[in-house]
Enzyme design. Structure first.
Site, PDB file in Angstrom:
ATOM      1  CG  HIS A  67      38.891  54.168  32.362  1.00 35.44           C
ATOM      2  ND1 HIS A  67      39.504  53.033  32.850  1.00 35.44           N
ATOM      3  CD2 HIS A  67      38.195  53.773  31.271  1.00 35.44           C
ATOM      4  CE1 HIS A  67      39.189  52.018  32.078  1.00 35.44           C
ATOM      5  NE2 HIS A  67      38.396  52.428  31.115  1.00 35.44           N
ATOM      6  CE  LYS A  72      34.023  41.472  38.115  1.00 30.86           C
ATOM      7  NZ  LYS A  72      34.822  40.664  39.054  1.00 30.86           N
ATOM      8  CE  LYS A  96      42.278  39.885  31.198  1.00 31.63           C
ATOM      9  NZ  LYS A  96      42.412  38.743  32.135  1.00 31.63           N
ATOM     10  CE  LYS A 108      44.383  38.913  38.373  1.00 25.07           C
ATOM     11  NZ  LYS A 108      43.730  38.676  37.071  1.00 25.07           N
ATOM     12  CB  SER A 364      32.993  38.736  36.077  1.00 24.61           C
ATOM     13  OG  SER A 364      33.679  37.703  36.725  1.00 24.61           O
TER      14      SER A 364
HETATM   15  N1  GLU Z   1      40.729  36.492  37.088  1.00 26.32           N
HETATM   16  C1  GLU Z   1      40.097  36.609  35.821  1.00 26.32           C
HETATM   17  C2  GLU Z   1      40.946  37.410  34.871  1.00 26.32           C
HETATM   18  O1  GLU Z   1      42.128  37.517  35.027  1.00 26.32           O
HETATM   19  C3  GLU Z   1      38.679  37.120  35.955  1.00 26.32           C
HETATM   20  C4  GLU Z   1      38.522  38.481  36.488  1.00 26.32           C
HETATM   21  C5  GLU Z   1      37.069  38.875  36.793  1.00 26.32           C
HETATM   22  O2  GLU Z   1      36.170  38.107  36.467  1.00 26.32           O
HETATM   23  O3  GLU Z   1      36.899  39.943  37.339  1.00 26.32           O
HETATM   24  O4  GLU Z   1      40.481  37.893  33.876  1.00 26.32           O
END
Ligand code: GLU
Length: 473
Positions: A67, A72, A96, A108, A364
């Site tokens: 979306h 990320k 998140k 992920k 990030s």
């Molecule tokens: N692995 C981290 C998380 O679960 C960071 C993810 C990121 O920075 O893209 O939020």
């Protein structure tokens, strides 16, 4: 640590989503679309090990939602990786990012290996091969999908990823933005390493500053003097413990998968970390008591419990014995939905993962922006601010006839460096997200807990972007 699973991890996320969806006004079809994982890439590739044998590696990348793009989310190296887990973690990333207003969809990745069973050379080969598989299928790129560190990975792996990507995409000017969590020399941003732990601290601090919530828990307002138990001394657990200790809380226990220690007078995370490096365990740390079973640490009497390791560690079987007053979910999915219900009945405040551990992805985002703008934060304005501050101070001194102390002078004149801007951007993000979630929670007395409020907030934001796209009326 043993974990009894009532649902698969992805089912747990779906269950929490459904619980919250009831408090929204959206059409069923739109909710189903938001919940679904859009693209799942399950791969197998061969790697020749140092001893000459060939091993087939199982790995995944899941893009939960486009979306907003890019997608990320981190890449984890763990023996527990499977498709369901990566789907759950990708979904959590969507919610998140929405909660902290980071304009990405969730994704992920996971490679099913125990990194300690491989040499550095083998890990490099696995990481580079994984990256080329992602490139081949168009599953990575600064505008497509941007991985980052997660459980079992760090700067070193991100360096291999960016290097592989750049060599396959020569001349792509924004290539450094294909992955975050990189070393500074390869385009990383200062403050990324401690970001998740710092965000955990800011989030818990904000809740502890809310007088009404503290009153209900029978606790004084603020962080100072609170007792904290941290489970997991990886990057997130270590930095959470550090910021709690530095701000006057007492870390009374630290647990790792192979042992836990307790000291009522407080533990110093750096000393415990050094001890662990030397002895491969936190056990027998001078001055501390060993806990018989590592998971017993979760059940200790304390004000704040920080699970900072893996999912499902607090479930129906141990939730009734949890004595903490606040649980800050630094890990992704450490509580099952059953645990949530049991803890809510006990009046324990659970600060949910998809908000509390968003510090990592927030920084990030700052790193990705830095990569696209090709300039370090503060480079243009630092000296200008310092010169301006000096002039203002000189004028004030001249007009008032008083001199400011050298210490104050250094503080007032200082122009912001990259690290200052990243930390303050993170603090601002965590504080405003807390208030957004609390507003949702308070707006409807039927919403049972903070996790549900966080989901409601996330669902509304994602749904709104579909509506803005004109896909759903
Ligand atoms: N692995 C981290 C998380 O679960 C960071 C993810 C990121 O920075 O893209 O939020």
């Amino acid at each position: 640590m043993s974990a009894q699973k009532e649902y698969s991890f992805f089912q747990s996320v779906e269950k929490s989503f459904d619980k919250a969806a009831k408090f929204t006004k959206w059409d069923r079809g739109l909710l189903e679309q938001i919940k679904a994982c859009n693209s799942i890439y399950s791969m197998r590739f061969p790697v020749k090990l140092d001893n000459g044998t060939i091993e087939v590696i199982e790995a995944y990348r899941v893009q939960h939602s486009q979306h907003k793009t890019p997608c990320k989310g981190g890449i984890r190296f763990s023996e527990a990786v499977n498709e369901d887990e990566v789907m759950a973690l990708a979904s959590l990333m969507t919610y998140k990012c929405a909660i902290v207003n980071v304009p990405f969809g969730g994704a992920k990745g996971g490679i099913k290996i125990n990194p300690s069973n491989y040499s550095v050379y083998e890990l490099e080969k696995i990481t580079r091969r994984y990256t080329s598989e992602l490139v081949k299928k168009n599953f990575i790129g600064p505008g497509i999908d941007v991985p980052a560190p997660d459980y079992g990975t760090g700067e070193r792996e991100m360096a291999w990823i960016v290097d592989t990507y750049q060599s396959l995409k020569p001349g792509e000017i924004d290539a450094a933005g294909c992955v975050t969590g990189k070393p500074i020399t390869l385009g990383g941003v200062r403050g990324r390493k401690e970001a998740t732990g710092m965000g955990v601290f800011f989030g818990v601090r904000e809740v502890c500053n809310m007088a009404d919530i503290m009153e209900k828990l029978g606790l004084p307002v603020g962080i100072a003097g609170k007792t904290v138990v941290v489970q997991g001394l990886g990057n997130v657990g270590y930095h959470s413990a550090k910021f709690f200790r530095e701000n006057g809380a007492k870390v009374i226990a630290i647990a790792e998968y192979n042992g836990a220690i307790y000291n009522a007078d407080g533990l110093n995370e750096e000393e415990v970390f050094q001890h662990k490096l030397l002895n491969k365990t936190v056990l027998n740390f001078p001055g501390a008591t060993n806990l018989e079973k590592s998971e017993d640490a979760l059940e200790l009497e304390c004000d704040i419990l920080i699970p900072a390791a893996l999912e499902n560690v607090i479930n129906a079987s141990n939730a009734p014995r949890i004595k903490a007053k606040i649980i800050g979910e630094a890990a992704n999915g450490p509580l099952t939905p059953e645990a949530d219900d049991i803890l809510a009945l006990k009046g324990i405040v659970v600060i949910p993962d998809m908000y509390l551990n968003a510090g990592g992805v927030t920084v990030s985002y700052f790193e990705w922006l830095k990569n696209l703008s090709h300039v370090r934060y503060g480079r243009l304005e630092k000296r200008f601010s310092e010169n301006m501050n000096t002039r203002i101070l000189e004028q004030i001194e001249e007009l008032s006839g008083k001199k400011v102390s050298e210490k104050e002078k250094t503080f007032i004149m200082h122009g912001a460096d990259e690290i200052d801007l990243v930390h303050s951007g993170l603090e601002e993000t965590m504080i405003s997200a807390t208030h957004e979630i609390m507003q949702v929670w308070k707006s409807n007395p039927e919403i049972p807990d903070m996790r549900t409020a966080a989901y409601v907030s996330a669902i509304n934001k994602v749904a709104n972007s579909y509506v803005e796209l004109g896909i759903f009326p």
